[in-house]
Every structure is written in C-alpha cells, then in structure tokens.
Design a protein around this motif. Structure first.
Motif, PDB file in Angstrom:
ATOM      1  N   UNK A   1       0.834  -1.211   0.000  1.00  0.00           N
ATOM      2  CA  UNK A   1       0.000   0.000   0.000  1.00  0.00           C
ATOM      3  C   UNK A   1       0.869   1.262   0.000  1.00  0.00           C
ATOM      4  N   UNK A   2       1.965   1.217   0.743  1.00  0.00           N
ATOM      5  CA  UNK A   2       2.899   2.356   0.778  1.00  0.00           C
ATOM      6  C   UNK A   2       3.414   2.660  -0.620  1.00  0.00           C
ATOM      7  N   UNK A   3       3.860   1.634  -1.322  1.00  0.00           N
ATOM      8  CA  UNK A   3       4.350   1.840  -2.686  1.00  0.00           C
ATOM      9  C   UNK A   3       3.237   2.348  -3.605  1.00  0.00           C
ATOM     10  N   UNK A   4       2.062   1.772  -3.469  1.00  0.00           N
ATOM     11  CA  UNK A   4       0.948   2.138  -4.350  1.00  0.00           C
ATOM     12  C   UNK A   4       0.527   3.589  -4.168  1.00  0.00           C
ATOM     13  N   UNK A   5       0.681   4.108  -2.949  1.00  0.00           N
ATOM     14  CA  UNK A   5       0.205   5.460  -2.643  1.00  0.00           C
ATOM     15  C   UNK A   5       1.320   6.501  -2.569  1.00  0.00           C
ATOM     16  N   UNK A   6       2.550   6.117  -2.917  1.00  0.00           N
ATOM     17  CA  UNK A   6       3.679   7.027  -2.775  1.00  0.00           C
ATOM     18  C   UNK A   6       3.486   8.343  -3.508  1.00  0.00           C
ATOM     19  N   UNK A   7       2.952   8.277  -4.709  1.00  0.00           N
ATOM     20  CA  UNK A   7       2.860   9.488  -5.527  1.00  0.00           C
ATOM     21  C   UNK A   7       1.988  10.554  -4.878  1.00  0.00           C
ATOM     22  N   UNK A   8       1.086  10.143  -4.025  1.00  0.00           N
ATOM     23  CA  UNK A   8       0.192  11.106  -3.367  1.00  0.00           C
ATOM     24  C   UNK A   8       0.826  11.756  -2.151  1.00  0.00           C
ATOM     25  N   UNK A   9       1.951  11.253  -1.696  1.00  0.00           N
ATOM     26  CA  UNK A   9       2.606  11.783  -0.508  1.00  0.00           C
ATOM     27  C   UNK A   9       3.564  12.911  -0.878  1.00  0.00           C
ATOM     28  N   UNK A  10       3.791  13.869   0.022  1.00  0.00           N
ATOM     29  CA  UNK A  10       4.865  14.840  -0.208  1.00  0.00           C
ATOM     30  C   UNK A  10       6.201  14.106  -0.202  1.00  0.00           C
ATOM     31  N   UNK A  11       7.116  14.506  -1.098  1.00  0.00           N
ATOM     32  CA  UNK A  11       8.382  13.778  -1.213  1.00  0.00           C
ATOM     33  C   UNK A  11       9.186  13.886   0.074  1.00  0.00           C
ATOM     34  N   UNK A  12       9.183  15.049   0.692  1.00  0.00           N
ATOM     35  CA  UNK A  12       9.951  15.247   1.919  1.00  0.00           C
ATOM     36  C   UNK A  12       9.063  15.933   2.952  1.00  0.00           C
ATOM     37  N   UNK A  13       9.330  15.695   4.248  1.00  0.00           N
ATOM     38  CA  UNK A  13       8.449  16.217   5.294  1.00  0.00           C
ATOM     39  C   UNK A  13       8.735  17.689   5.605  1.00  0.00           C
ATOM     40  N   UNK A  14       7.734  18.365   6.117  1.00  0.00           N
ATOM     41  CA  UNK A  14       7.884  19.738   6.604  1.00  0.00           C
ATOM     42  C   UNK A  14       7.868  19.674   8.124  1.00  0.00           C
ATOM     43  N   UNK A  15       9.031  19.457   8.713  1.00  0.00           N
ATOM     44  CA  UNK A  15       9.141  19.225  10.147  1.00  0.00           C
ATOM     45  C   UNK A  15      10.255  20.052  10.747  1.00  0.00           C
ATOM     46  N   UNK A  16      10.153  20.284  12.036  1.00  0.00           N
ATOM     47  CA  UNK A  16      11.244  20.886  12.791  1.00  0.00           C
ATOM     48  C   UNK A  16      11.963  19.796  13.578  1.00  0.00           C
ATOM     49  N   UNK A  17      13.229  19.987  13.875  1.00  0.00           N
ATOM     50  CA  UNK A  17      13.957  18.979  14.661  1.00  0.00           C
ATOM     51  C   UNK A  17      13.247  18.654  15.971  1.00  0.00           C
ATOM     52  N   UNK A  18      13.112  17.382  16.268  1.00  0.00           N
ATOM     53  CA  UNK A  18      12.501  16.946  17.516  1.00  0.00           C
ATOM     54  C   UNK A  18      11.038  16.595  17.422  1.00  0.00           C
ATOM     55  N   UNK A  19      10.373  16.921  16.326  1.00  0.00           N
ATOM     56  CA  UNK A  19       8.931  16.678  16.240  1.00  0.00           C
ATOM     57  C   UNK A  19       8.595  15.185  16.261  1.00  0.00           C
ATOM     58  N   UNK A  20       9.388  14.380  15.561  1.00  0.00           N
ATOM     59  CA  UNK A  20       9.107  12.946  15.556  1.00  0.00           C
ATOM     60  C   UNK A  20       9.402  12.349  16.926  1.00  0.00           C
ATOM     61  N   UNK A  21      10.519  12.726  17.515  1.00  0.00           N
ATOM     62  CA  UNK A  21      10.865  12.205  18.841  1.00  0.00           C
ATOM     63  C   UNK A  21       9.781  12.537  19.868  1.00  0.00           C
ATOM     64  N   UNK A  22       9.146  13.699  19.713  1.00  0.00           N
ATOM     65  CA  UNK A  22       8.115  14.112  20.662  1.00  0.00           C
ATOM     66  C   UNK A  22       6.875  13.222  20.589  1.00  0.00           C
ATOM     67  N   UNK A  23       6.710  12.511  19.490  1.00  0.00           N
ATOM     68  CA  UNK A  23       5.553  11.627  19.344  1.00  0.00           C
ATOM     69  C   UNK A  23       5.801  10.241  19.947  1.00  0.00           C
TER      70      UNK A  23
END
Length: 469
Positions: free
Chosen positions: A19-41
């Motif tokens: 499903x990830x491969x099938x839907x890749x084109x609909x995703x933004x190529x790179x994330x719009x994040x600030x450092x630490x945002x993923x770790x905070x989750x």
C-alpha cells in the motif's frame, strides 16, 4: 511471536508495504518538520509489557511515514537513487528470517557460494575483465558500501607497497594516495582510517569536463617520490558524485602500471550503467584496475546495503586482513578449498546480503535491468533538453547517465532560493553541489516508479517557481 502469529502479522506488514508503494505518488516527497517533532511523538521510555502488534502498525502511519523523505517516490530526484524493489525486499526478508552468519564458509556454505556465483554473474553482466572472476585469481564480494570498498582497497594497497610491513609495525613510512578533486569524501576517510592521514591525500586537478588530468597525476607522483614519500594508491572514478564525470582510465591505468601503484576504480553510482552495452564506453580502461566497485543499491533495484567489490588478486586482500583465532579454525578453512569472506572485509560477521541480489537478478534478468537503466537515462536526457530550451537556465556539466546539473544563469542567490522553494512544495526533491565554485542544482533520475511525466512535472514546477519570484 509464534510461527502462526508471524504468518498473520507478516501478511499485514507486506500489505502495508504494498500500500505504501501504491500510494507514494500522493505523498509529499519530503516532510515539513522541525527537529525533535518525531521524537516528541514517542514515549519517553520503552514499554514495560509487550504491545499489540496492531498498535505498532498504526504508528507506522502516525509517526514514521510523516517523518520520512520518500526515496522511492517518483519525484525524488535528490542525491543518487537508492533503489529497492519487490524482489529485493523479499530477499532481505528471507535473509532476516534465516538469521545466518556468513563469516566463514563453514558457518553457512550457501551464503558464501551463492555470493561468489552471483558476483561472477554480475561481472559478466557488466563485461568486467576475466581476472575479476572467482574462476581465476580474483573474485567478488559484497561490502556494505563503496566507502568500505575504498577502505579495504586502501589497506590492500598499503599491504602490497609495504611488503606486508604495515601489519607488523603500523604505518611508519610516508605513503600517499591520489584521487581527483571531484572524488568522493570516502577516499579521504579511508586514508584517515588506514593511518595514512589527510595530509598525504593528493587531490589531482581536473579538466574542463571535471575528469582527472593524467598529466597532473604524473606530476603529483613525481613530486612525492622526490620528497621521499611512497605512492600507494590511485582512486579513479566512473561517475563522480557532483557531476558524474568519468576519469580517463586508460591513461591513468598505464601510469599506475608504470609507477607500480594500486589502482582502485570507484563506480559506485555509474557502474550499473555497464549492464547496457551502449554505455560500456564509460568503463574503457577498467582492465588496468586492481580493484573495482559499484553499488547495486544505488541504481540496480537492490536495497541498501549492497556494494559489489572485485579484486584482480584476492590473495592480496586475504593476506591484508586475515586474523585467525583458535575459535574460528575449522577443517574447511584449513583445506584451502573455500572462500571465507571474513577475510575480505573489516568486520568479522556478515549477513546473507547476496540473497536479495540473487532475487533481483533472477526476477528482472539482464533485459529488465537494462530497461530500467535505459529509461532513467532517456528521462534525464529529455530533462536536459528542456533546460537548454529555456534561456534563463544552463546545463553546467556533461550528463552521460541519469544526472543533470543545471542552474539559473547569474549569481548563486537565486539558485539557492529556487532549490529551497521547489523542495518546500513537497512535490519534488532535488539537491545541490558546487561546480567551479558556483551553486548548481542536481536532478538525479533513478526511482523505480519514475516516468518522464514526473520529470516533466518537476520541470514545470521549477519554471513556475522562477516565474513567481
């Protein structure tokens, strides 16, 4: 996890990847994040008790996917490609499930012998010299990356030039290494790790096409000899990182023979092109090489990590790296009839990386691999035509493969601003380099799902971004 639980959740994981491969084109190529945002989750501590696997899968969507740059996205044009494919992933899955250690032939004979045969297959596909085959004095091995290949080539060159003395007393003489100003930084790192040091790495001048100048190499070799240094290694590149320049191997190889210097050829990205007969001109002179490597994990549909590394004389590398403690002694090794790949690399342990390459070669065949390379090259050439047709832009380097280096005419500032703006849209991802001191944009085609329409959409995005600034 029982085998039945693994079967159930394994199906769910494969479905998730598909499903990830099938839907890749609909995703933004790179994330719009600030450092630490993923770790905070993520929780501050690991769970005390095991969680339901459904919660783990849910967090792939909630935590992981939004924090990725999607290297398999059809509009990912940054760096060099980092291909993977269905057969490669399935091969890795089987390898992970087996969990074997292939450090010695005796610890898993299939892991060693499949790797030996597959590297011979690959040498045939690239039309590499016969002396790189395992049926002669040479042979191939899978390293994790071209950086590791550069390190072991450096160590083998030191072993040869010192007559093995470096193993007994360290690097006491002053040895020198030569590569072009456009070569990868791994050459300098290898010299550091080998004890040669940065100050003994010579960056040789390049010509108008950014390829190493043989006359400059000869001058550097002569100067070091006069100063009392001992030249140990020359690294030539087929497809440099910034511009995919091709060093003139025939002239460099003859110089290395004359001076008795080890020649290592780094074709990390562009080596894959040699599966296509019409692109093998780029490998003219490779018969002079003592060692050669390229990365199937860049452009040949095989997931990271997988660097194919060949030597003309495998005995030199084995003599360089072998250490045999009592606990590794066994009858097969003592017989001298087997290859123990632990002697071909820096680590002792090694996983069954050849399995994914075996899966890829069998699924696609030579025809499928050539089709992939040709499609990428054709798309890049088309993109270069579009750039040349817009008088605001210029192509700044030859583009024989699937990388195009281009820029807005004028100063660097607008080019830096353009790259930031394009990448910020999430609709494409490009990178930059410096060429002749100028800021240059790089568009590298290589993702398995990339079609000409994706390159066309990215070019329109670039033009529209310039028009609005």
């Amino acid at each position: 996890m029982t085998p039945e639980e693994f079967r159930h959740y394994g199906h769910e994981v494969v479905d998730w990847i598909a499903d990830y491969w099938a839907n890749l084109e609909a995703l933004p190529v790179s994330p719009d994040l600030r450092p630490g945002e993923i770790a905070a989750r993520l929780p501050e501590r690991a769970p005390e008790t095991g969680e339901d696997f459904a919660a783990v899968l849910a967090d792939l969507d909630r935590v992981i996917t939004p924090g990725l740059t999607h290297w398999q996205h059809p509009a990912f044009f940054g760096y060099f490609p980092a291909n993977t494919s269905g057969p490669s992933v399935l091969g890795d899955l089987v390898s992970a499930g087996m969990g074997v250690q292939g450090m010695l032939w005796s610890t898993s004979p299939a892991a060693t012998e499949v790797e030996t045969v597959v590297l011979d297959w690959l040498a045939d596909l690239l039309d590499l010299p016969a002396r790189f085959h395992s049926t002669g004095t040479g042979g191939g091995v899978i390293q994790d990356s071209a950086s590791s290949a550069a390190l072991v080539a450096t160590l083998a060159a030191l072993h040869r030039v010192s007559g093995g003395a470096w193993r007994r007393s360290g690097v006491r003489e002053r040895y020198t290494v030569y590569t072009s100003t456009q070569a990868h930084s791994s050459i300098e790192k290898a010299a550091r790790l080998a004890g040669i040091g940065d100050e003994n790495v010579r960056l040789v001048e390049v010509d108008q096409d950014f390829a190493m100048r043989p006359d400059a190499l000869r001058a550097a070799l002569d100067a070091d000899r006069v100063s009392g240094a001992t030249p140990a290694l020359v690294v030539a590149t087929i497809g440099t990182t910034s511009t995919t320049a091709i060093d003139p191997l025939p002239a460099i190889g003859k110089i290395c023979q004359e001076y008795g210097v080890w020649l290592h050829v780094d074709a990390a990205y562009a080596g894959a092109a040699a599966v296509c007969p019409e692109l093998r001109w780029s490998h003219a002179g490779v018969e002079y090489a003592d060692s050669y490597c390229f990365d199937p994990h860049k452009w040949l549909l095989t997931g990271f990590d997988c660097d194919a590394f060949w030597l003309a004389d495998r005995a030199e590398l084995v003599q360089t790296l072998t250490v045999l403690p009592e606990f590794l002694r066994n009858a097969a090794t003592e017989s001298g009839e087997v290859i123990d790949y632990r002697d071909w690399q820096v680590p002792l342990g090694r996983r069954f990386r050849a399995l994914k390459l075996w899966f890829v070669l069998r699924w696609y065949g030579a025809e499928g691999l050539r089709a992939h390379i040709r499609r990428c090259v054709a798309t890049a050439q088309r993109f270069a035509e579009w750039v040349r047709a817009d008088e605001r832009f210029e192509v700044v380097a030859p583009h024989p493969f699937s990388l195009v280096c281009f820029r807005l005419r004028g100063s660097d500032g607008p080019n830096e601003k353009l790259l930031r703006a394009v990448n910020a849209t999430g609709r494409a991802f490009l990178t930059h380099t410096k060429v002749d001191g100028r800021y240059v944009l790089r568009l590298a085609v290589g993702a398995p799902s990339t079609e000409e329409r994706h390159a066309a959409a990215t070019w329109k995005l670039i033009q529209a971004t310039v028009d609005t600034e």
